[in-house]
Design an enzyme around this catalytic site. Structure first.
Site, PDB file in Angstrom:
ATOM      1  CG  PHE A 141      -0.210  10.303  -2.081  1.00 28.65           C
ATOM      2  CD1 PHE A 141      -1.596  10.273  -2.172  1.00 28.65           C
ATOM      3  CD2 PHE A 141       0.439   9.184  -1.584  1.00 28.65           C
ATOM      4  CE1 PHE A 141      -2.322   9.143  -1.788  1.00 28.65           C
ATOM      5  CE2 PHE A 141      -0.273   8.051  -1.193  1.00 28.65           C
ATOM      6  CZ  PHE A 141      -1.659   8.023  -1.304  1.00 28.65           C
ATOM      7  CG  ASP A 226       6.026  11.399   2.786  1.00 23.06           C
ATOM      8  OD1 ASP A 226       6.750  10.384   2.707  1.00 23.06           O
ATOM      9  OD2 ASP A 226       4.787  11.374   2.652  1.00 23.06           O
ATOM     10  CE  LYS A 255       5.352   4.515  -2.520  1.00 24.51           C
ATOM     11  NZ  LYS A 255       4.414   3.585  -3.128  1.00 24.51           N
TER      12      LYS A 255
HETATM   13  N1  PLP Z   1       4.018   9.150   1.347  1.00 21.04           N
HETATM   14  C1  PLP Z   1       4.371   9.136   0.063  1.00 21.04           C
HETATM   15  C2  PLP Z   1       5.274  10.217  -0.458  1.00 21.04           C
HETATM   16  C3  PLP Z   1       3.925   8.133  -0.805  1.00 21.04           C
HETATM   17  O1  PLP Z   1       4.289   8.140  -2.092  1.00 21.04           O
HETATM   18  C4  PLP Z   1       3.101   7.122  -0.277  1.00 21.04           C
HETATM   19  C5  PLP Z   1       2.592   6.040  -1.150  1.00 21.04           C
HETATM   20  O2  PLP Z   1       2.584   6.134  -2.348  1.00 21.04           O
HETATM   21  C6  PLP Z   1       2.752   7.163   1.082  1.00 21.04           C
HETATM   22  C7  PLP Z   1       3.234   8.182   1.867  1.00 21.04           C
HETATM   23  C8  PLP Z   1       1.888   6.091   1.675  1.00 21.04           C
HETATM   24  O3  PLP Z   1       2.585   4.890   1.744  1.00 21.04           O
HETATM   25  P1  PLP Z   1       1.825   3.498   1.973  1.00 21.04           P
HETATM   26  O4  PLP Z   1       1.017   3.223   0.746  1.00 21.04           O
HETATM   27  O5  PLP Z   1       2.913   2.509   2.221  1.00 21.04           O
HETATM   28  O6  PLP Z   1       0.947   3.682   3.179  1.00 21.04           O
END
Ligand code: PLP
Length: 408
Positions: A141, A226, A255
């Site tokens: 994700f 990520d 986050k």
């Molecule tokens: N990357 C990862 C691993 C995530 O868990 C998330 C959100 O859950 C995102 C990117 C996207 O982050 P945001 O919701 O702050 O755009």
């Protein structure tokens, strides 16, 4: 202005907000540490923590004070000028990650979007025009922009939004041979979460991540981690990749970075970061004095309170207690995780369990349909873990007796 009742909040939200979220009937209005209070005064133990955002706990006094002081001095300043708090936070993140340069944005998706752009730009310079493809994992994700849902290896996030941007390929997670097969003349980077969050709390194998690094080095590819969800202490190290002794070329954070305040960051090693020149990437709000003041307070708290060590210690205790619990219930398939990023995989849908936990004052959420995800604040104590496990035990017990009914 009088506060709305929870029923009024529900009614107004249901009438005027776009229906993008399936919301639970809870309207938190106050938080402290691992506790939240609803508009009607009900107390919750928060093991969702804003979905891994509130790592220093809700309204950590240091974050609150930093925001209060900065808001009174300077809230916003354009990136046309130098911003003290931004420089300090960049230095802190660069020093602790060993990645030379930082770009600030406002969310995880923006950080990932920036990583995709940086990888493509680097590849254009170093590998030629035909090199643009980024390989990601199934069940990953990476956020909700068009490029991010395309990078995300799950069809359910992409359906309905076609045509999707080109230049992404997918492979099974933890399968090095599949990745080796997938690399082709267009590939410029591999992007992975060291621990997949939304995909069901799937922890990368050590041999796999080390193999991916070697493959990237051999094939001249960038490795992007990520760490939007698993970074900043959650897994028991400041960065999840430290467990593996594997360094990325690019890393995304968000986050927990602002202690609850929106901020994201894209980090890259010096030579890769050089691919971005003036005008290549920008964000009006990215790295504002207020966001970076919150970020500084949150990251300094994580470091000074040694929260990664607490995540490792209390996370191991949580896993141990959950595994003992799981051994008594056939509908629990597996308990897995790293530090305070924990998943309980069930053999049946997880939402009814989430609802029953909530009724009993424990907030958790469900990912991938059948995995209960526990990502409490990193400040959590063993007593709070006991409290949460006791609620889960009552919920599991209820389920077991329900299933037992009607059996001979
Ligand atoms: N990357 C990862 C691993 C995530 O868990 C998330 C959100 O859950 C995102 C990117 C996207 O982050 P945001 O919701 O702050 O755009």
């Amino acid at each position: 202005m009088r506060n709305l009742t929870r029923e009024e909040i529900f009614a107004l939200s249901d009438r005027y907000l776009m229906r993008t979220y399936g919301r639970a009937p809870v309207a938190p209005v106050r938080g402290a540490g691992a506790r939240l209070w609803d508009a009607d005064g009900k107390e919750y133990l928060d093991f969702a923590a804003g979905v891994a955002v509130c790592s220093v706990g809700h309204c950590h006094p240091r974050v609150v004070e930093a925001i209060r002081q900065q808001a009174a001095r300077l809230i916003h300043c354009s990136n046309l000028y130098y911003i003290e708090q931004q420089a300090r936070l960049a230095a802190l993140l660069a020093e602790h990650s060993g990645l030379g340069r930082v770009f600030f944005c406002n969310s995880g998706a923006e950080a990932v979007e920036g990583a995709i752009k940086l990888a493509r730009k680097w590849a254009k310079i170093h590998k030629g025009r035909g090199s643009y493809e980024i390989i990601t994992a199934f069940n990953s994700f990476h956020g909700r922009t068009l490029a991010c849902i395309t990078a995300t290896g799950q069809l359910k996030y992409q359906k309905g939004f076609e045509p999707l941007p080109q230049g992404f390929g997918y492979v099974p997670f933890n399968d090095l041979a599949a990745l080796e097969d997938a690399v082709n003349e267009h590939t410029c980077a591999v992007m992975l979460e060291p621990v997949q969050g939304e995909g069901g709390v799937n922890v990368a194998d050590g041999d796999y991540l080390r193999g991916v690094r070697e493959l990237c080095d051999r094939a001249g590819l960038l490795l992007i981690f990520d760490e939007v969800q698993c970074g900043l202490g959650r897994t028991g190290h400041l960065f999840a990749h430290e467990h593996y002794g594997v360094k990325p070329d690019i890393m995304t954070l968000a986050k927990a970075l602002g202690g609850g305040f929106p901020i994201g960051a894209l980090l890259a090693r010096e030579e890769v970061a050089q691919a971005f020149g003036p005008g290549d990437h920008a964000s009006t709000f990215g790295g504002s004095p207020l966001a970076c003041a919150a970020g500084l307070a949150a990251v300094e708290t994580i470091l000074e309170e040694n929260l990664p060590a607490n995540a490792a210690r209390v996370g191991a205790y949580l896993l141990e207690r959950l595994r003992e619990l799981a051994s008594r219930y056939a509908f629990v398939k597996e308990v897995r995780g790293l530090g305070l990023m924990v998943g309980i995989e069930l053999t049946q849908p997880g939402d009814p369990f989430v609802e029953r936990c909530r009724d009993k004052g424990l907030l958790v959420n469900c990912v991938s349909g059948n995995v209960l995800r526990l990502v409490p604040p990193l400040t959590i104590t063993r007593q709070e873990v006991d409290e949460a496990v006791n609620v889960l035990e009552r919920v599991f017990e209820e389920e077991a007796s329900k299933e037992g009914e009607g059996q001979p």
